[in-house]
Design an enzyme around this catalytic site. Structure first.
Site: not given
Ligand code: C5P
Length: 238
Positions: A31, A58, A60, A63, A114, A207
């Site tokens: 990603k 990604d 997101k 607009d 999340t 992570r």
């Protein structure tokens, strides 16, 4: 079979590619998110594609339809697999995005991040929130009705989404935390096994692997947990 997508939330392309090369064949889907894309641009996507890796961009997007159409058309040219848009951008934006997509790239709608819990939504949207899952359902319905291929949601909502939207609707699940790892800024988290059991198609892992002292070993642990859970719950996804 659920697949793992590794989030390359690094500050430079050099750091990202170093990690990709260290992990080698163990990871084939990455990603690229806002941080890396803003720093490195489309060239980091090309570097991943040149190494035979699949890419989830990604961005997101959220607009006006005209602007999103241009961004989706540009992303289609990058030979990526997945692109995100915020489902809250509304039906006109989502349908326009669907119309602008060319090639096999799939579009997934972000429902509720999340990192957000109900009290955060209440503060942001200025109304009482009965449950985060009800908000996720509403946004997932909108995404599906607008012709998107699936949604991003947490493992907490995945089982209900799978039941509601059927086997072919893609469920991309971030907020993955193997037992004993730090949850950081995430609130709606789950272990890899719980995400698989809930019916996720893709687990987005950042992570827990990329910041581990031994990323290859951390990835191997995640992959074996995914395979173990998969063996217990075959055939729950498309
Ligand atoms: O490091 P961690 O595993 O928390 O990374 C999760 C990744 O998934 C981040 O790159 C984040 O941008 C992304 N993501 C998320 N929640 C969403 C959509 C994407 O955490 N709803």
């Amino acid at each position: 079979m659920a697949k793992v997508i590794l989030a390359l939330d690094t500050a430079s392309a050099t750091e990202a590619i170093r990690l990709v090369e260290a992990l080698g064949e163990a990871a084939d889907f990455y990603k690229v998110g806002l941080e890396l894309y803003t720093r490195a641009g489309p060239s980091v996507v090309s570097e991943l594609r040149a190494r035979g890796k699949r890419v989830f961009l990604d961005l997101k997007l959220h607009d006006i339809p005209n602007t999103v159409v241009g961004a989706v058309a540009a992303a289609s040219d990058l030979s990526i697999d997945l692109l995100t848009l915020h489902a809250a951008g509304g039906r006109a934006m989502l349908e326009a995005a669907r119309g602008a997509r060319t090639g096999p790239m799939r579009l997934v709608g972000v429902t509720v991040l999340t990192s957000l819990a109900s009290e955060d939504l209440r503060a942001a949207w200025g109304r009482d929130i009965d449950s985060v899952s009800a908000e996720v359902d509403r946004l997932a319905d909108l995404a599906q009705a607008s012709g998107l291929d699936g949604v991003v949601a947490s493992a907490e909502e995945a089982a209900a989404l799978r039941a509601r939207h059927g086997a072919g609707f893609l469920l991309v699940v971030p907020g993955i935390r193997p037992a004993g790892t730090d949850r950081g800024d995430q609130k709606r988290v789950a272990t890899p096994a719980a995400a698989v059991r809930a019916g996720a198609d893709y687990l987005v892992v950042g992570r827990a692997v990329t910041s581990a002292s031994d990323p290859s070993a951390a990835l191997a642990t995640v992959l074996s947990e995914v395979a173990g859970a998969e063996a217990e719950t075959p055939g729950t996804r498309g």
